[in-house]
Motif scaffolding. Structure first.
Motif, PDB file in Angstrom:
ATOM      1  N   UNK A 148       0.846  -1.192   0.000  1.00 46.74           N
ATOM      2  CA  UNK A 148       0.000   0.000   0.000  1.00 46.74           C
ATOM      3  C   UNK A 148       0.879   1.238   0.000  1.00 46.74           C
ATOM      4  N   UNK A 149       0.847   2.001  -1.079  1.00 46.46           N
ATOM      5  CA  UNK A 149       1.694   3.184  -1.241  1.00 46.46           C
ATOM      6  C   UNK A 149       0.895   4.423  -0.840  1.00 46.46           C
ATOM      7  N   UNK A 150       1.154   4.922   0.378  1.00 45.23           N
ATOM      8  CA  UNK A 150       0.416   6.079   0.874  1.00 45.23           C
ATOM      9  C   UNK A 150       0.800   7.339   0.104  1.00 45.23           C
ATOM     10  N   UNK A 151      -0.159   8.200  -0.092  1.00 47.39           N
ATOM     11  CA  UNK A 151       0.052   9.393  -0.900  1.00 47.39           C
ATOM     12  C   UNK A 151       0.971  10.403  -0.239  1.00 47.39           C
ATOM     13  N   UNK A 152       0.800  10.621   1.064  1.00 45.61           N
ATOM     14  CA  UNK A 152       1.568  11.663   1.739  1.00 45.61           C
ATOM     15  C   UNK A 152       1.020  13.038   1.394  1.00 45.61           C
ATOM     16  N   UNK A 257       2.082  17.484   9.068  1.00 45.03           N
ATOM     17  CA  UNK A 257       2.411  16.095   9.382  1.00 45.03           C
ATOM     18  C   UNK A 257       2.775  15.319   8.121  1.00 45.03           C
ATOM     19  N   UNK A 258       3.669  14.328   8.282  1.00 50.12           N
ATOM     20  CA  UNK A 258       4.034  13.480   7.147  1.00 50.12           C
ATOM     21  C   UNK A 258       2.869  12.608   6.722  1.00 50.12           C
ATOM     22  N   UNK A 259       2.012  12.225   7.686  1.00 54.26           N
ATOM     23  CA  UNK A 259       0.816  11.443   7.386  1.00 54.26           C
ATOM     24  C   UNK A 259      -0.394  12.362   7.380  1.00 54.26           C
ATOM     25  N   UNK A 260      -1.142  12.360   6.301  1.00 55.16           N
ATOM     26  CA  UNK A 260      -2.354  13.156   6.203  1.00 55.16           C
ATOM     27  C   UNK A 260      -3.551  12.368   6.713  1.00 55.16           C
ATOM     28  N   UNK A 266      -6.533   5.568   4.529  1.00 58.73           N
ATOM     29  CA  UNK A 266      -6.098   4.534   3.582  1.00 58.73           C
ATOM     30  C   UNK A 266      -5.414   3.393   4.304  1.00 58.73           C
ATOM     31  N   UNK A 267      -4.559   3.716   5.286  1.00 61.46           N
ATOM     32  CA  UNK A 267      -3.853   2.657   6.021  1.00 61.46           C
ATOM     33  C   UNK A 267      -4.819   1.793   6.811  1.00 61.46           C
TER      34      UNK A 267
END
Length: 268
Positions: A148-152, A257-260, A266-267
């Motif tokens: 799973x490639x998170x968008x960021x 934050x690095x994670x939106x 999504x995660x």
């Protein structure tokens, strides 16, 4: 990327794969070729074949060829046993490859890891695809992983009010966060949707810094900061601005934050 439109890779692309393997890479990835190209299965086969051959000759690489070395000693039959391939093939799934018909073909072609690009997650596609991957991998007796490639954080200009807007060198424009839902890009004004990340970008911008648009094809320089959500910018490098093009600010540290929120959703 040639395999988006063509069924075989270029010589340069095969050379790049071989060099990556010889430099020690663990995996190589297909993006648009597998997700939206015309030849997703052929792309996997080509990549798996190229890295298998590179793996098979890696032990023959020498820092210097001895004087008594005979070139013909390096000739060998093409390696056909895919079980000897050490380098993993990552294939991005998309409209060209995520159907119930295509997934087993992609596995058979040599896919070790399927990449789900969360930038394009919508309408329950991933929820539909993930069980298919697991089912087909089990039925085929293959070990297949899912990435799973998170968008960021993403920074993009907003929507257009009309046609693409020409940015003319030397022109002074407004650049800010959308004030209303219909505050779209138009002549004299560039807008970005109001998100936590994009508000942080505009807030961090200061006079003198450059904003790069569409991978640097266009560039504007901040000449005045009106507020935490509004700037005045001067066009340094012009072009035709379209909707949703990326914005990059290489000289600014953005407080977000690095994670939106989308990444966390999504995660989960």
């Amino acid at each position: 990327e040639s395999m988006i439109e063509q069924p075989v890779p270029t010589r340069a692309e095969v050379s790049d794969l071989a060099n990556a393997v010889w430099d020690g890479t663990d995996a190589v990835m297909l993006s648009g070729e597998a997700a939206s190209g015309n030849f997703p299965v052929e792309a996997v086969i080509a990549e798996a074949t190229a890295v298998l051959e590179a793996d098979s000759v890696k032990h023959l690489l020498l820092p210097q060829v001895p004087d008594e070395f005979i070139v013909d000693e390096a000739n060998k039959a093409r390696e056909m046993d895919d079980s000897k391939r050490k380098t993993k093939v990552v294939a991005s799934l998309g409209p060209s490859s995520w159907s119930e018909e295509m997934i087993p073909k992609m596995i058979e072609a040599g896919t070790d890891i399927f990449r789900l690009n969360c930038s394009h997650r919508r309408d329950g596609d991933f929820e539909r695809v993930y069980p298919l991957i697991r089912r087909f991998a089990k039925d085929m007796g293959r070990k297949v992983e899912v990435l799973g490639d998170l968008q960021g954080p993403k920074f993009r200009v907003g929507e257009l009010a009309g046609e693409p807007v020409p940015l003319i060198e030397g022109e002074i424009l407004e650049f800010g966060i959308c004030k209303t839902d219909d505050d779209h890009i138009r002549p004299g004004r560039i807008t970005m949707k109001s998100t936590i990340e994009q508000r942080a970008l505009v807030k961090a911008a200061k006079p003198g810094i450059d904003l790069l648009i569409e991978d640097g094809l266009m560039k504007v320089n901040v000449v005045e900061k009106l507020s935490d959500t509004e700037l005045k910018v001067k066009v340094v490098r012009g072009g035709k601005l379209k909707a949703r093009k990326g914005v990059n600010v290489p000289d600014v540290e953005i407080d977000c934050a690095a994670l939106t929120e989308k990444d966390i959703e999504d995660a989960e």
